[in-house]
Design an enzyme around this catalytic site. Structure first.
Site, PDB file in Angstrom:
ATOM      1  N   HIS A   9       0.863  -1.188   0.000  1.00 52.08           N
ATOM      2  CA  HIS A   9       0.000   0.000   0.000  1.00 52.08           C
ATOM      3  C   HIS A   9       0.898   1.235   0.000  1.00 52.08           C
ATOM      4  CE1 HIS A   9      -2.877   3.037   1.138  1.00 52.08           C
ATOM      5  NE2 HIS A   9      -3.835   2.182   0.808  1.00 52.08           N
ATOM      6  N   GLU A  39      -3.977   1.313  -7.439  1.00 53.37           N
ATOM      7  CA  GLU A  39      -4.373   2.493  -6.666  1.00 53.37           C
ATOM      8  C   GLU A  39      -3.480   3.674  -7.051  1.00 53.37           C
ATOM      9  OE1 GLU A  39      -6.491   1.463  -2.713  1.00 53.37           O
ATOM     10  OE2 GLU A  39      -4.361   1.455  -2.359  1.00 53.37           O
TER      11      GLU A  39
HETATM   12  P1  PGA Z   1      -9.731   5.660  -0.175  1.00 48.93           P
HETATM   13  O1  PGA Z   1      -8.529   4.687   0.214  1.00 48.93           O
HETATM   14  O2  PGA Z   1     -10.875   4.797  -0.643  1.00 48.93           O
HETATM   15  O3  PGA Z   1     -10.067   6.388   1.103  1.00 48.93           O
HETATM   16  O4  PGA Z   1      -9.241   6.566  -1.237  1.00 48.93           O
HETATM   17  C1  PGA Z   1      -8.237   3.558  -0.546  1.00 48.93           C
HETATM   18  C2  PGA Z   1      -7.005   2.890   0.002  1.00 48.93           C
HETATM   19  O5  PGA Z   1      -6.084   3.575   0.439  1.00 48.93           O
HETATM   20  O6  PGA Z   1      -6.906   1.659   0.011  1.00 48.93           O
END
Ligand code: PGA
Length: 297
Positions: A134, A205
């Site tokens: 992450h 992401e």
């Molecule tokens: P968010 O976070 O949905 O608040 O943007 C996603 C994540 O960091 O996994």
């Protein structure tokens, strides 16, 4: 001369026929694998929810989400370490179909690592998925590609499944974003055997979209996911690439989830902020459930 033309024509027709058959078999295989690939919604609570709040949220989510869960739609809750054992017990007796995930792990099975939690320990409380890579951990704890590769190996070797996050820091062109993601995959995943790789879940992401309310256009997310799948295909073959779920994360919420999930290579979401309220999270799960690939199966 006429004979030669006839032979050439037949040869050409045969070639075209074979190509058509090859292409249609490829399309059909991709479609079948797409329809059998599980969809997945993962709740990443991050460092939120005190003890009682977390239990209350989990109870509300379990009650309202369980009816939607099936082998075609999996839902995973990733609370803090503190809540894991309690949620593990709630999810198994009686079994609710919802799975438990952890937000982190140490790669060693045990030892002098103060403050850390190992994969076997997570396994013992019912954890099946572990988040790795992450951007918050990459950035705030300097977790680099080699450490992430060790974590992925540890998770797979204990029979758990990594949810591996990748994504570019800043808005940029599709070409350079894909190059960044390809490097992240190569650095931390491509040492895995085919068997281990088939256990991996990917989460794209874009860092600039996390917690900001900004997202890429859903069509751009589709393009990125398809690029990621192609990258996996080049390394591990098309069949394996088609089996791996690729989730989208970054400000995915009840208002935009359905649009992302209609795209064929977007197999679900990694949900941060919107997983902290039962109503919002349930709506995201409902959005995935309403997609033909889930509700028609
Ligand atoms: P968010 O976070 O949905 O608040 O943007 C996603 C994540 O960091 O996994």
């Amino acid at each position: 001369m006429i004979y030669n033309v006839k032979v050439a024509k037949t040869w050409l027709l045969l070639k075209i026929n074979r190509s058509i058959t090859f292409v249609s078999t490829q399309i059909l295989t991709s479609y079948v694998l797409y329809m059998t690939r599980p969809a997945m919604i993962v709740a990443n609570w991050k460092m939120n929810m005190r003890w009682a709040e977390g239990l209350a949220l989990a109870d509300a989510v379990i009650q309202r989400v369980s009816p939607f869960v099936s082998p075609t739609l999996q839902v995973v809750l990733m609370p803090s370490y503190l809540h894991l054992a309690a949620l593990g017990a709630r999810l198994t007796s009686p079994p609710r179909g919802i799975q438990l995930g952890a937000q982190n792990c140490h790669h060693a099975p045990e030892g002098p690592y103060t403050g850390e939690v190992s994969v076997p320990m997570l396994h013992d409380v019912g954890v099946r998925y572990v988040l790795v890579g992450h951007s918050e951990r990459r950035r705030q704890w300097d977790e680099g590609p080699t450490l992430l590769a060790h974590k992925v190996t540890a998770i797979c070797s204990h029979g758990l499944q990594p949810v591996f996050c990748c994504g570019e820091q800043q808005r940029t062109t599709m070409q350079s974003a894909l190059a960044i993601v390809q490097q992240q995959l190569a650095d931390s995943l491509f040492h895995l055997s085919e068997v281990a790789m088939s256990q991996v879940i990917l989460a794209y992401e874009p860092v600039w979209a996390i917690g900001t309310g900004c997202t890429p256009a859903p069509a751009q997310v589709q393009e990125m996911h398809s690029g990621i799948r192609e990258t996996i295909a080049q390394q591990y073959g098309r069949t394996l690439a088609q089996q791996i779920p690729i989730l989208y994360g970054g400000s995915c919420n009840p208002h935009n989830a359905a649009t992302f999930f209609t795209y064929p290579d977007v197999d679900g979401g990694l949900i941060g902020g919107a997983s902290l309220q039962a109503d919002a999270f349930v709506k995201v799960v409902e959005a995935m459930h309403a997609c033909p690939r889930v509700c028609l199966r």
